[in-house]
Design a protein around this motif. Structure first.
Motif, PDB file in Angstrom:
ATOM      1  N   LEU A  90      31.320 -24.994  66.213  1.00 50.33           N
ATOM      2  CA  LEU A  90      30.278 -25.268  66.908  1.00 50.33           C
ATOM      3  C   LEU A  90      29.312 -26.699  65.767  1.00 50.33           C
ATOM      4  CD1 LEU A  90      28.757 -21.814  68.065  1.00 50.33           C
ATOM      5  CD2 LEU A  90      29.785 -23.590  69.349  1.00 50.33           C
ATOM      6  N   ASP A  91      30.068 -26.762  65.584  1.00 47.05           N
ATOM      7  CA  ASP A  91      29.313 -28.674  64.794  1.00 47.05           C
ATOM      8  C   ASP A  91      28.525 -28.642  66.097  1.00 47.05           C
ATOM      9  OD1 ASP A  91      30.288 -27.594  62.150  1.00 47.05           O
ATOM     10  OD2 ASP A  91      31.896 -29.973  62.660  1.00 47.05           O
ATOM     11  N   GLY A  92      27.190 -28.914  65.258  1.00 43.54           N
ATOM     12  CA  GLY A  92      26.068 -30.089  66.418  1.00 43.54           C
ATOM     13  C   GLY A  92      26.033 -29.320  67.724  1.00 43.54           C
ATOM     14  N   VAL A  93      26.211 -28.471  67.504  1.00 37.63           N
ATOM     15  CA  VAL A  93      26.321 -27.117  69.216  1.00 37.63           C
ATOM     16  C   VAL A  93      24.517 -26.847  69.551  1.00 37.63           C
ATOM     17  CG1 VAL A  93      27.057 -25.893  71.028  1.00 37.63           C
ATOM     18  CG2 VAL A  93      28.457 -27.764  69.671  1.00 37.63           C
ATOM     19  N   VAL A  94      23.677 -27.086  69.801  1.00 32.01           N
ATOM     20  CA  VAL A  94      22.673 -26.324  69.952  1.00 32.01           C
ATOM     21  C   VAL A  94      22.850 -25.526  71.655  1.00 32.01           C
ATOM     22  CG1 VAL A  94      19.826 -26.313  70.715  1.00 32.01           C
ATOM     23  CG2 VAL A  94      20.842 -28.585  69.161  1.00 32.01           C
ATOM     24  N   VAL A  95      22.590 -24.091  71.345  1.00 35.18           N
ATOM     25  CA  VAL A  95      22.961 -23.145  72.021  1.00 35.18           C
ATOM     26  C   VAL A  95      21.624 -22.149  71.858  1.00 35.18           C
ATOM     27  CG1 VAL A  95      25.080 -22.976  71.366  1.00 35.18           C
ATOM     28  CG2 VAL A  95      23.839 -21.201  69.957  1.00 35.18           C
ATOM     29  N   PHE A  96      20.674 -22.191  71.041  1.00 33.56           N
ATOM     30  CA  PHE A  96      19.047 -21.336  71.392  1.00 33.56           C
ATOM     31  C   PHE A  96      17.781 -22.464  70.944  1.00 33.56           C
ATOM     32  CE2 PHE A  96      22.561 -18.403  69.214  1.00 33.56           C
ATOM     33  CZ  PHE A  96      22.091 -17.739  70.867  1.00 33.56           C
ATOM     34  N   GLU A  97      16.620 -21.478  71.160  1.00 38.74           N
ATOM     35  CA  GLU A  97      15.297 -22.160  70.933  1.00 38.74           C
ATOM     36  C   GLU A  97      15.089 -21.140  69.777  1.00 38.74           C
ATOM     37  OE1 GLU A  97      13.165 -23.495  73.884  1.00 38.74           O
ATOM     38  OE2 GLU A  97      13.902 -25.170  73.828  1.00 38.74           O
ATOM     39  N   SER A  98      14.337 -21.168  69.401  1.00 39.45           N
ATOM     40  CA  SER A  98      14.141 -19.975  68.036  1.00 39.45           C
ATOM     41  C   SER A  98      11.930 -20.334  67.652  1.00 39.45           C
ATOM     42  CB  SER A  98      14.294 -20.130  67.219  1.00 39.45           C
ATOM     43  OG  SER A  98      13.807 -19.033  66.443  1.00 39.45           O
ATOM     44  N   ASN A  99      11.561 -19.142  67.509  1.00 35.02           N
ATOM     45  CA  ASN A  99      10.324 -19.921  66.805  1.00 35.02           C
ATOM     46  C   ASN A  99      10.150 -19.523  65.342  1.00 35.02           C
ATOM     47  OD1 ASN A  99       9.146 -20.862  69.169  1.00 35.02           O
ATOM     48  ND2 ASN A  99       8.581 -18.481  69.922  1.00 35.02           N
ATOM     49  N   LEU A 100      11.871 -19.108  64.808  1.00 30.51           N
ATOM     50  CA  LEU A 100      11.099 -18.992  63.431  1.00 30.51           C
ATOM     51  C   LEU A 100      11.161 -19.349  62.092  1.00 30.51           C
ATOM     52  CD1 LEU A 100      13.131 -15.329  64.743  1.00 30.51           C
ATOM     53  CD2 LEU A 100      11.115 -15.769  64.068  1.00 30.51           C
ATOM     54  N   SER A 101      12.602 -20.262  62.217  1.00 34.78           N
ATOM     55  CA  SER A 101      13.235 -20.902  61.014  1.00 34.78           C
ATOM     56  C   SER A 101      13.329 -22.330  61.248  1.00 34.78           C
ATOM     57  CB  SER A 101      13.162 -20.512  59.780  1.00 34.78           C
ATOM     58  OG  SER A 101      14.949 -20.019  60.162  1.00 34.78           O
ATOM     59  N   TYR A 102      12.089 -22.841  60.349  1.00 33.72           N
ATOM     60  CA  TYR A 102      12.355 -24.353  61.224  1.00 33.72           C
ATOM     61  C   TYR A 102      13.201 -24.933  59.951  1.00 33.72           C
ATOM     62  CZ  TYR A 102      11.432 -29.867  60.793  1.00 33.72           C
ATOM     63  OH  TYR A 102      11.759 -31.303  60.967  1.00 33.72           O
ATOM     64  N   ILE A 103      14.790 -26.143  60.337  1.00 34.03           N
ATOM     65  CA  ILE A 103      15.310 -26.657  58.723  1.00 34.03           C
ATOM     66  C   ILE A 103      15.106 -27.873  59.048  1.00 34.03           C
ATOM     67  CG2 ILE A 103      17.147 -26.700  57.734  1.00 34.03           C
ATOM     68  CD1 ILE A 103      17.682 -23.666  58.490  1.00 34.03           C
ATOM     69  N   ASP A 104      15.095 -29.191  58.047  1.00 40.97           N
ATOM     70  CA  ASP A 104      15.636 -30.404  58.526  1.00 40.97           C
ATOM     71  C   ASP A 104      15.953 -30.576  56.941  1.00 40.97           C
ATOM     72  OD1 ASP A 104      15.361 -33.041  58.080  1.00 40.97           O
ATOM     73  OD2 ASP A 104      13.551 -33.813  58.871  1.00 40.97           O
ATOM     74  N   GLY A 105      17.397 -31.217  57.678  1.00 41.59           N
ATOM     75  CA  GLY A 105      18.357 -30.752  56.093  1.00 41.59           C
ATOM     76  C   GLY A 105      18.217 -31.952  55.661  1.00 41.59           C
ATOM     77  N   ASP A 106      17.974 -33.163  55.841  1.00 35.97           N
ATOM     78  CA  ASP A 106      17.814 -34.710  56.086  1.00 35.97           C
ATOM     79  C   ASP A 106      16.795 -34.884  54.808  1.00 35.97           C
ATOM     80  OD1 ASP A 106      20.138 -35.605  56.647  1.00 35.97           O
ATOM     81  OD2 ASP A 106      19.191 -36.259  59.188  1.00 35.97           O
ATOM     82  N   ALA A 107      15.646 -34.138  54.973  1.00 36.24           N
ATOM     83  CA  ALA A 107      14.662 -34.110  54.108  1.00 36.24           C
ATOM     84  C   ALA A 107      14.338 -33.133  53.001  1.00 36.24           C
ATOM     85  CB  ALA A 107      13.355 -33.761  55.011  1.00 36.24           C
ATOM     86  N   GLY A 108      15.062 -31.804  53.076  1.00 35.79           N
ATOM     87  CA  GLY A 108      14.884 -30.772  52.800  1.00 35.79           C
ATOM     88  C   GLY A 108      13.436 -30.233  52.972  1.00 35.79           C
TER      89      GLY A 108
END
Length: 378
Positions: A9-27
Motif C-alpha cells: 500500500l505504498d503511497g496509498v491514502v485510505v483514511f482521514e484522521s485527526n490523531l497524529s500528523y507526520i511530515d517525514g521529510d521535515a522530521g
C-alpha cells in the motif's frame, strides 16, 4: 479505477484522521495538532491518552478523575494471573503472552456485551485494557524469572506503577520521567501496520479487545516492533568485543551489515522522537556514572551520517535508555504495546465513529480457463 498494484500500500491514502500528523521529510510529528517537542516532556502519558481519546487536553479536574479511573482498573482477575503463571512456566514469548492475555481480558470485562460502536463502553474498555496490560507484562516477567508478581498500586502514575511492579521498588524520578516520556512518544504514529490491523478488525464491527489483540499480533513481527532489541544486542556486541566503536561500526557498514535503529518507512530525516530519547539515554548514563551505552550510540550515529544516508529512528536511543533502566531486552516490544495501545484505541474509536468495512481489492495473477478433471480421472 486504477488497476495499478501498490505493494505494501505504498503511497496509498485510505483514511482521514485527526490523531497524529507526520511530515517525514521535515522530521515532524504531532498529536491532534500539537508538536511533540512542545509537550512530550511536560505532559504525562495519562494526559496524552485523554488528548488522543477525547480530542482535547484534560482540565485539572478531568485529569484527576481520569488518572483515578485508570489506576482503579490495574488489577487482574485471578484466572488471568493463573494463565500468566502457566505461560511463564512454558517460557512463552512475551508478545505471544500479551496477545493471549489481552484476548482473555474480554471474558472479565463488564462491558463485553455492549454494542461494538458504543463509545462510552469503548472508553471504559480502553481504560481497562490500557491499565491491565502493564500488570500482565510485569507479572509475567517476574514469574518467568522466578519471582512473585508485585500487586499494582493506585497511588502511582502509569509509568511509575509499571516500573514498581517490574522491580518491586519505587523507581527514581529520572527513570520515571524517562519512561513516561517514552510512553508518550510511542503512543501513536499514523497508519502503521499494527494500527491498520486494529482498524481492519474494528471495521467489521468486531469488539475493542479483538482489535487490540490483532494489533499486538501485528506488532510482534520483526519488521514492525522489536528493532530496539537488536540495537541493544549490537551495543552489547561492541562492548563485549573490546573493539574501538569507531572501527567496529566502520567495518560493519563496509561489510554490508544491517545496522538496526536506522531508517524509517516514513522519515527521510532524523526521527523527531530520537532527538528527545537521546537526551534521556545521556541523563541515565550520567546518573549511573557510566555513559558508555550513550557514547557508543553517538559514535554509531556519527559514522552512519558520514557513511550512509540513514538517520536514527525512535528505536535507536530507546534501546540504551531501557537497558539502563534494568528492563530485559525481550520485553522491549511488549513495552511498545503498553504505550501504543493508547493510539490503537484512539484510531478504533475514530473508525467506529465513521465506519466503513475495509475491503481492498487484489488483482488475480494466475491462470484462467483451466479444465477441471474429476478425481477418478487424475
Amino acid at each position: 479505477m486504477s488497476d495499478e498494484v501498490k505493494r505494501g500500500l505504498d503511497g496509498v491514502v485510505v483514511f482521514e484522521s485527526n490523531l497524529s500528523y507526520i511530515d517525514g521529510d521535515a522530521g515532524e510529528l504531532g498529536y491532534r495538532g500539537y508538536a511533540i517537542e512542545d509537550f512530550a516532556q511536560e505532559a504525562s502519558f495519562e494526559e496524552v491518552l485523554s488528548l488522543l481519546w477525547n480530542g482535547a487536553w484534560p482540565t485539572p479536574a478531568e485529569h484527576e478523575e481520569f488518572v483515578a479511573r485508570l489506576a482503579a482498573e490495574r488489577d487482574l482477575a485471578p484466572p488471568v494471573y493463573d494463565l500468566i503463571e502457566e505461560l511463564a512456566a512454558q517460557d512463552e514469548n512475551p508478545m505471544a503472552m500479551l496477545r493471549t492475555v489481552t484476548s482473555m481480558l474480554s471474558a472479565y470485562d463488564p462491558d463485553t456485551d455492549a454494542e461494538p460502536d458504543d463509545r462510552e463502553a469503548n472508553i471504559a474498555k480502553g481504560c481497562r485494557i490500557t491499565a491491565k496490560i502493564p500488570t500482565a507484562l510485569a507479572a509475567f516477567t517476574r514469574l518467568r524469572d522466578g519471582n512473585e508478581p508485585v500487586a499494582p498500586r493506585e497511588d502511582l502514575t502509569h509509568a511509575e506503577n509499571f516500573l514498581y511492579m517490574l522491580n518491586d521498588e519505587e523507581p527514581d524520578a529520572v527513570a520515571v520521567d524517562a519512561f513516561d516520556t517514552a510512553l508518550v512518544l510511542h503512543a501513536d504514529h499514523g497508519l502503521n501496520a499494527s494500527t491498520f490491523a486494529s482498524m481492519v478488525t474494528t471495521s467489521t464491527l468486531s469488539d475493542l479487545h479483538s482489535g487490540v489483540t490483532s494489533a499486538i499480533g501485528t506488532l510482534a513481527g520483526s519488521l514492525h516492533g522489536g528493532a530496539n532489541q537488536n540495537v541493544m544486542r549490537m551495543l552489547k556486541e561492541i562492548d563485549e568485543s573490546d573493539a574501538d566503536p569507531d572501527e567496529w561500526i566502520e567495518q560493519a557498514v563496509e561489510e554490508g551489515r544491517r545496522i538496526p535503529g536506522f531508517g524509517h518507512r516514513v522519515y527521510s530525516v532524523r526521527d523527531p522522537r530520537a532527538n528527545i530519547l537521546a537526551s534521556y539515554s545521556e541523563r541515565l548514563g550520567e546518573q549511573s556514572g557510566d555513559r558508555k551505552w550513550y557514547d557508543y550510540s553517538v559514535t554509531i550515529e556519527e559514522h552512519m551520517a558520514e557513511m550512509t544516508r540513514f538517520s536514527p529512528n525512535v528505536d535507536f536511543y530507546s534501546a540504551s535508555m531501557y537497558y539502563q533502566m534494568g528492563i530485559p531486552l525481550d520485553i522491549y516490544t511488549p513495552i511498545f504495546a503498553l504505550s501504543r495501545v493508547g493510539g490503537w484505541i484512539a484510531h478504533m474509536l475514530e473508525q467506529y465513529d465513521d465506519n466503513r468495512l475495509i475491503r481492498p481489492l487484489s488483482r488475480y495473477a494466475g491462470e484462467r480457463g483451466r479444465e477441471f478433471v474429476p478425481l477418478d480421472e487424475r
